[in-house]
Design a protein around this motif. Sequence first.
Motif, PDB file in Angstrom:
ATOM      1  N   ALA A 108       4.569  23.266   6.074  1.00  0.00           N
ATOM      2  CA  ALA A 108       4.247  21.978   6.695  1.00  0.00           C
ATOM      3  C   ALA A 108       4.954  20.834   5.977  1.00  0.00           C
ATOM      4  CB  ALA A 108       2.741  21.756   6.701  1.00  0.00           C
ATOM      5  N   ALA A 109       4.923  20.853   4.644  1.00  0.00           N
ATOM      6  CA  ALA A 109       5.580  19.793   3.864  1.00  0.00           C
ATOM      7  C   ALA A 109       7.090  19.808   4.081  1.00  0.00           C
ATOM      8  CB  ALA A 109       5.256  19.957   2.383  1.00  0.00           C
ATOM      9  N   ARG A 110       7.668  21.009   4.150  1.00  0.00           N
ATOM     10  CA  ARG A 110       9.113  21.106   4.377  1.00  0.00           C
ATOM     11  C   ARG A 110       9.481  20.557   5.754  1.00  0.00           C
ATOM     12  NH1 ARG A 110       9.900  26.115   3.092  1.00  0.00           N
ATOM     13  NH2 ARG A 110      10.673  25.660   1.004  1.00  0.00           N
ATOM     14  N   GLN A 111       8.650  20.825   6.762  1.00  0.00           N
ATOM     15  CA  GLN A 111       8.914  20.308   8.101  1.00  0.00           C
ATOM     16  C   GLN A 111       8.897  18.781   8.105  1.00  0.00           C
ATOM     17  OE1 GLN A 111       6.519  21.963  11.291  1.00  0.00           O
ATOM     18  NE2 GLN A 111       6.838  20.161  12.598  1.00  0.00           N
ATOM     19  N   LEU A 112       7.891  18.201   7.446  1.00  0.00           N
ATOM     20  CA  LEU A 112       7.800  16.740   7.374  1.00  0.00           C
ATOM     21  C   LEU A 112       8.971  16.147   6.606  1.00  0.00           C
ATOM     22  CD1 LEU A 112       3.976  16.463   6.631  1.00  0.00           C
ATOM     23  CD2 LEU A 112       5.114  15.697   8.720  1.00  0.00           C
ATOM     24  N   LEU A 113       9.365  16.808   5.522  1.00  0.00           N
ATOM     25  CA  LEU A 113      10.473  16.321   4.701  1.00  0.00           C
ATOM     26  C   LEU A 113      11.780  16.392   5.478  1.00  0.00           C
ATOM     27  CD1 LEU A 113      11.179  15.235   1.885  1.00  0.00           C
ATOM     28  CD2 LEU A 113      11.544  17.604   1.155  1.00  0.00           C
ATOM     29  N   ASN A 114      11.970  17.472   6.216  1.00  0.00           N
ATOM     30  CA  ASN A 114      13.195  17.605   7.022  1.00  0.00           C
ATOM     31  C   ASN A 114      13.243  16.547   8.118  1.00  0.00           C
ATOM     32  OD1 ASN A 114      14.105  19.791   5.540  1.00  0.00           O
ATOM     33  ND2 ASN A 114      13.284  21.325   6.926  1.00  0.00           N
ATOM     34  N   GLU A 115      12.093  16.298   8.740  1.00  0.00           N
ATOM     35  CA  GLU A 115      12.052  15.266   9.790  1.00  0.00           C
ATOM     36  C   GLU A 115      12.358  13.902   9.213  1.00  0.00           C
ATOM     37  OE1 GLU A 115       8.182  15.600  11.483  1.00  0.00           O
ATOM     38  OE2 GLU A 115       8.639  17.433  12.620  1.00  0.00           O
ATOM     39  N   LEU A 116      11.856  13.649   8.011  1.00  0.00           N
ATOM     40  CA  LEU A 116      12.073  12.352   7.368  1.00  0.00           C
ATOM     41  C   LEU A 116      13.535  12.143   6.997  1.00  0.00           C
ATOM     42  CD1 LEU A 116      11.096   9.737   5.939  1.00  0.00           C
ATOM     43  CD2 LEU A 116      10.607  11.153   3.932  1.00  0.00           C
ATOM     44  N   THR A 117      14.165  13.172   6.468  1.00  0.00           N
ATOM     45  CA  THR A 117      15.518  13.013   5.932  1.00  0.00           C
ATOM     46  C   THR A 117      16.617  13.252   6.951  1.00  0.00           C
ATOM     47  OG1 THR A 117      15.459  15.322   5.152  1.00  0.00           O
ATOM     48  CG2 THR A 117      14.818  13.595   3.589  1.00  0.00           C
ATOM     49  N   THR A 118      16.268  13.643   8.163  1.00  0.00           N
ATOM     50  CA  THR A 118      17.297  13.852   9.181  1.00  0.00           C
ATOM     51  C   THR A 118      17.194  12.876  10.328  1.00  0.00           C
ATOM     52  OG1 THR A 118      15.893  15.523  10.288  1.00  0.00           O
ATOM     53  CG2 THR A 118      17.549  16.311   8.703  1.00  0.00           C
ATOM     54  N   LYS A 119      16.180  11.992  10.312  1.00  0.00           N
ATOM     55  CA  LYS A 119      16.036  11.007  11.384  1.00  0.00           C
ATOM     56  C   LYS A 119      16.759   9.726  11.021  1.00  0.00           C
ATOM     57  CE  LYS A 119      11.750  12.564  13.529  1.00  0.00           C
ATOM     58  NZ  LYS A 119      10.357  12.240  13.851  1.00  0.00           N
ATOM     59  N   GLU A 170       8.699  10.383   0.740  1.00  0.00           N
ATOM     60  CA  GLU A 170       9.606  11.462   0.342  1.00  0.00           C
ATOM     61  C   GLU A 170       9.242  12.053  -1.012  1.00  0.00           C
ATOM     62  OE1 GLU A 170      14.409  12.320  -0.099  1.00  0.00           O
ATOM     63  OE2 GLU A 170      13.686  10.351   0.554  1.00  0.00           O
ATOM     64  N   LEU A 171       8.865  11.203  -1.968  1.00  0.00           N
ATOM     65  CA  LEU A 171       8.551  11.681  -3.314  1.00  0.00           C
ATOM     66  C   LEU A 171       7.386  12.663  -3.291  1.00  0.00           C
ATOM     67  CD1 LEU A 171       8.951  11.577  -6.372  1.00  0.00           C
ATOM     68  CD2 LEU A 171       7.493   9.537  -6.415  1.00  0.00           C
ATOM     69  N   ILE A 172       6.312  12.338  -2.577  1.00  0.00           N
ATOM     70  CA  ILE A 172       5.133  13.208  -2.532  1.00  0.00           C
ATOM     71  C   ILE A 172       5.416  14.460  -1.703  1.00  0.00           C
ATOM     72  CG2 ILE A 172       2.703  13.344  -1.876  1.00  0.00           C
ATOM     73  CD1 ILE A 172       3.434  11.530  -4.320  1.00  0.00           C
ATOM     74  N   PHE A 224       0.804  -1.219   0.000  1.00  0.00           N
ATOM     75  CA  PHE A 224       0.000   0.000   0.000  1.00  0.00           C
ATOM     76  C   PHE A 224       0.843   1.277   0.000  1.00  0.00           C
ATOM     77  CE2 PHE A 224      -2.732   3.286   1.887  1.00  0.00           C
ATOM     78  CZ  PHE A 224      -3.844   3.192   1.055  1.00  0.00           C
ATOM     79  N   PRO A 225       1.875   1.411   0.860  1.00  0.00           N
ATOM     80  CA  PRO A 225       2.646   2.666   0.870  1.00  0.00           C
ATOM     81  C   PRO A 225       3.267   3.021  -0.481  1.00  0.00           C
ATOM     82  CG  PRO A 225       3.104   1.398   2.851  1.00  0.00           C
ATOM     83  CD  PRO A 225       2.315   0.502   1.942  1.00  0.00           C
ATOM     84  N   ILE A 226       3.955   2.061  -1.117  1.00  0.00           N
ATOM     85  CA  ILE A 226       4.612   2.364  -2.384  1.00  0.00           C
ATOM     86  C   ILE A 226       3.590   2.539  -3.511  1.00  0.00           C
ATOM     87  CG2 ILE A 226       5.005  -0.062  -3.044  1.00  0.00           C
ATOM     88  CD1 ILE A 226       7.663   0.848  -4.254  1.00  0.00           C
ATOM     89  N   SER A 227       2.472   1.823  -3.438  1.00  0.00           N
ATOM     90  CA  SER A 227       1.432   1.965  -4.464  1.00  0.00           C
ATOM     91  C   SER A 227       0.802   3.358  -4.401  1.00  0.00           C
ATOM     92  CB  SER A 227       0.360   0.892  -4.287  1.00  0.00           C
ATOM     93  OG  SER A 227       0.905  -0.400  -4.494  1.00  0.00           O
ATOM     94  N   MET A 228       0.532   3.837  -3.192  1.00  0.00           N
ATOM     95  CA  MET A 228      -0.040   5.181  -3.042  1.00  0.00           C
ATOM     96  C   MET A 228       0.946   6.238  -3.524  1.00  0.00           C
ATOM     97  SD  MET A 228      -3.156   5.480  -2.077  1.00  0.00           S
ATOM     98  CE  MET A 228      -3.235   7.135  -1.380  1.00  0.00           C
ATOM     99  N   SER A 229       2.214   6.065  -3.218  1.00  0.00           N
ATOM    100  CA  SER A 229       3.222   7.009  -3.677  1.00  0.00           C
ATOM    101  C   SER A 229       3.244   7.077  -5.201  1.00  0.00           C
ATOM    102  CB  SER A 229       4.605   6.599  -3.150  1.00  0.00           C
ATOM    103  OG  SER A 229       5.584   7.558  -3.475  1.00  0.00           O
ATOM    104  N   ALA A 230       3.128   5.916  -5.846  1.00  0.00           N
ATOM    105  CA  ALA A 230       3.133   5.858  -7.306  1.00  0.00           C
ATOM    106  C   ALA A 230       1.911   6.537  -7.901  1.00  0.00           C
ATOM    107  CB  ALA A 230       3.199   4.395  -7.760  1.00  0.00           C
ATOM    108  N   VAL A 231       0.743   6.227  -7.360  1.00  0.00           N
ATOM    109  CA  VAL A 231      -0.512   6.791  -7.894  1.00  0.00           C
ATOM    110  C   VAL A 231      -0.551   8.305  -7.698  1.00  0.00           C
ATOM    111  CG1 VAL A 231      -3.017   6.799  -7.673  1.00  0.00           C
ATOM    112  CG2 VAL A 231      -1.763   4.632  -7.553  1.00  0.00           C
TER     113      VAL A 231
END
Length: 439
Positions: free
Chosen positions: A428-439, A375-377, A325-332
């Motif tokens: 908001a998106a930048r905050q989530l992206l930063n949290e994802l890529t720095t954890k 990350e892509l979305i 489901f996660p990768i499929s949603m990212s693709a769609v």
Amino acid sequence: MNNSVVVWKEPTGTIVPKSADNAPAIANVAKNLSSRDQKQIITAFQSEAFEMMAGFVLNKALSQLKRALASLGMAFVGEMLGRADLNEDSVPTVSISDYEAITLARELGLINQTDATRLTQHLELLAHFDSLNIEDAETQEMTREEALSFLRTCVNAVLGREGDIAPAEFVSFRAELQGRTFKENDPEVITLQVAPYFFKKTTLSILLAGIKTKSGAQFEHTLGNIVVLVPALWKTLRDAEKWSIGQSYAEAVNAAISPAVLALKKALTGVRGFDYVPESLRSQTFAAAAANVISVHTAMNNFYNEPAAISALAKLGTTIPWPAFPISMSAVLAVQLGNKYGTSHAALSEAASLLDRLTNNQWEYYLNECLLGDELILQKLCWYEGPQNRWFSLVETYQLATKTIKQKTIDILIKASITKNNATLTTAARQLLNELTTK
């Protein structure tokens, strides 16, 4: 922190001096380019063949990045990317897509977040120029400043760094995972529990890959470390990684690899993790089709190639299995949101049909559990106005504001989408992206 579990640090600082504002000054510090390549870059730039130069230097950088990843083992790279088709004989420059190389290199600390962002955006820009028809190509040209930015980024990120950019600390820890069995109270295990997320994800990928590729003592140490490390990491793992453990258990059962079955069963039993074991291997087919959509979407001629890829995903069935489901949603969603240059119109109907099938439960699962790691979305929502506006329409169409949102920043993101507030959405998106890529 114990030396064997020191988390490799991403490169810092810049290679190219700030004063370097021309092609010769930048190319001359590219230690990983031959003098012949440097001359070709300078000649192309001075001839104002900016797109040709940008494509050449970006290809050089990405090829070297892929070779660095391959030095860690192509089977391991395949596990990290969820690519069952990759093995030790796979050719990295052909088998790994450009987007996959940038994303994985950033996760592993081979390049830093800033350079990864710039490389991704350069990749999209080059794909845009490559997709122009002859008439448009006559009037839309890459600028001198854009070409210099390509060159500066590639030299700073890859081409200006001496030696092998693959982290020695990682290579050492990987060998230790297969050379000894850790104990629950070992300092390495305690350190691993508080390490950045990509380190945990990487460690897990090494262990799961080892089930298929190792033998003898290495195989035994791999299984022993699965029993110790999976329970130690379980509470901090995202669903995608938990499903990968369950998938490995199902594959071990089907392949009748008894020692692996026993080790994975013991690890999953200790954390009550059998909810993540798929009832069938149908999810592999969905995940592979979704990965192909993403590969096509982030490559050249994406608008032309997306319809067939998304159609193949849509034809697999009316419901998406949870492991995929996660990768499929990212693709769609990648197809639905497009990029800064637009969308593949022929692919939109298939993407919409997949989104139309989703239940409230599936939407809430994506928003609360998957978007945080997509990350892509998040890049699309953070960087570009076009995808943001298409996201606003999607939020309205599927009434996402009525869903139960548990995470504060996601709630802010959805509310900003309802009011069509691009600035707040970007924050908001930048905050989530930063949290994802720095954890």
